[in-house]
Each structure stands twice: as C-alpha cells, then as structure tokens.
Scaffold this motif. Structure first.
Motif: not given
Length: 267
Positions: A65-69, A73-78, A117-127, A254-258
């Motif tokens: 599940p796509l959260l962000g792309v 060359g840009v290391p940020g995911l604003p 960079t691709f950020a994809l959803g993680c099952s830790f989020s429903f725990e 994992m990457l922990v997002t806001d």
C-alpha cells in the motif's frame, strides 16, 4: 517486556522515535512505538525502475500500500514528516544484483542522485488499535520482532518485479481473534485484514517456528493464527529483479511517519 515498557514505547511521538534513530540511540524493531502513527516499509531504487515498481505496488495493494514516493535524489518525504531517509531508519538492507550484501545503519555513503524512495504501509500501524482493545500481541509482550514468512501466494508482476507474497503472523486466543481481524480491516493502508487464517501449510509455510524474517513466534495452545500481507514482499521482488542497487529496511525496523495510523487514503 513489562506493560510499563510497552506503554512508554507507545507514548513516544513519531518525531521522537526518528530523532532517537538518527542519533543512533534506538536500534531495535519499531513494533509498539509511537502509537497512533503510521509506520512504513521502505524501498529505494534507481529512477529508471521507479515506474515499474510503482505499477507493482498498484497491482499488489495488500502487500504494497503506497504511502508516499520521493523525488529522484531527494532524501525527504515531506508529506510523511520531517524525514531524512538516509538516517531515519534503524537498519537498512542493501541489495546489489539481487543479493543482500550488507546491513547498514546509515545511507549517507551510498546515496545517489538517481535514487527514488517508496514508503509502503506496515501492519505495525494497526497493532495499537488491537492493544487498545485489551488484546495481547504476543511478539510485543515478549519483546520480539514479528515473525514473517515467505508463502506460495503469488504476486502480480510488473516489469522485472515478481515473486511470492510475504506474510506476518499474529497468534490470538479464539475469543480475541475475530476482534483483531475486524480491527485490522479498518486500516487498508496497513495491509487491512489477513490474507489467510488457520493452517500455515495451506499457504506454503512448512515450519511455523522458523520464520524467514523476524523472530520465532509465541504461540499458545488453542491459538488461532492470522497471516497478514507484509511489506517485506518487495524484498523478494527486488531479489528477482536483480537491480544494480536497491535498498530496503531491515524487516521489523520501520520508518515511523507523522501520518495518522487511521488514515484511509493518501491519494
């Protein structure tokens, strides 16, 4: 792990978790951290393969599940927070020609201007929702990483990306299993409901006590086993694609997002 320790993990903000990781003060799996915030799987690859990988994600939304792309060359995911993807994950896997060659704690030395960079959803989020319902999640209570397994469930290929589905497993008492499944279904960006319930052999898992990734499970007599699609699935696809360079998170780190964990859509 004591309940006090679990609560302390959960009470941290996503920004606090990323700061500790960036400073090298947190090098453990992120399950149970930053309750209420979306955690993300990570895939970083050269720009020339980005469109095919995005299509792979769109064809396999349960696993990817796509959260962000990010931009090349840009290391940020604003859109996901104040993030430097080179430093804000505790452990990264580096693949060259499809082979996992090393695990590192910082990408600064190998970052390139063509990486996306691709950020994809993680099952830790429903725990956290399951924990709030008073249901024990065994790997968190045991201070372990979640067990993950390669299966015989195929993915839908796109370009050079293909392979089988990886799942994460959680064991519950029968009285808790249905509620846990219903709660997870409310989080489609965190893989949603399980892809399989019950006998692991039916999806090609031969030894439940020997996961392919993560730590051995904690299973009690009479438990019902639930298997959720897992964002480690792209790691198998990357091995098959044999790109000159690809980077992922170490499974469980994992990457922990806001992004709020109950976010239903990012499109």
């Amino acid at each position: 792990m004591s309940m006090e320790s679990v609560a302390a993990r959960g009470s941290m903000s996503a920004a606090e978790v990323r700061k500790m990781i960036r400073q090298g003060r947190l090098r453990v799996p992120t399950t149970g951290f930053a309750e209420g915030f979306m955690q993300a799987n990570l895939v970083i690859l050269p720009e020339r393969h980005a469109s095919d990988f995005r299509l792979f994600c769109e064809r396999n939304p349960k696993s990817c599940p796509l959260l962000g792309v990010g931009e090349p060359g840009v290391p940020g995911l604003p859109e996901l927070g104040s993030i430097d993807i080179r430093t804000d994950v505790a452990r990264y896997r580096v693949y060259r020609s499809g082979t996992h060659v090393e695990t590192v704690e910082n990408l600064s030395d190998i970052w390139r201007d063509d990486l996306v960079t691709f950020a994809l959803g993680c099952s830790f989020s429903f725990e956290s929702a399951i924990l709030r319902a008073g249901i024990d999640i065994r790997h968190i209570s045991a201070n372990r990483n979640v067990p993950m397994y390669a299966t015989n469930l195929p993915t839908s290929p796109a370009g050079p990306f293909a392979g089988s589905t990886v799942v994460s497993m959680r064991a519950f008492r029968p009285a808790d299993a249905i509620q846990a499944i219903i709660l997870s279904e409310r989080y489609p960006l965190a893989h949603g409901a399980p892809v399989h319930i019950g006998d692991p052999a039916e999806i090609g898992i031969k030894e439940i006590n020997r996961p392919d990734y993560g730590d051995p499970p904690v299973i009690e007599p009479g438990d019902i086993l639930g298997f959720w699609a897992c964002g480690v699935t792209p790691q198998l696809a990357l091995q098959q694609a044999k790109l000159d360079l690809a980077i992922t998170h170490e499974p469980g780190f994992m990457l922990v997002t806001d992004l709020p964990a109950d976010t239903q859509s990012v499109r």
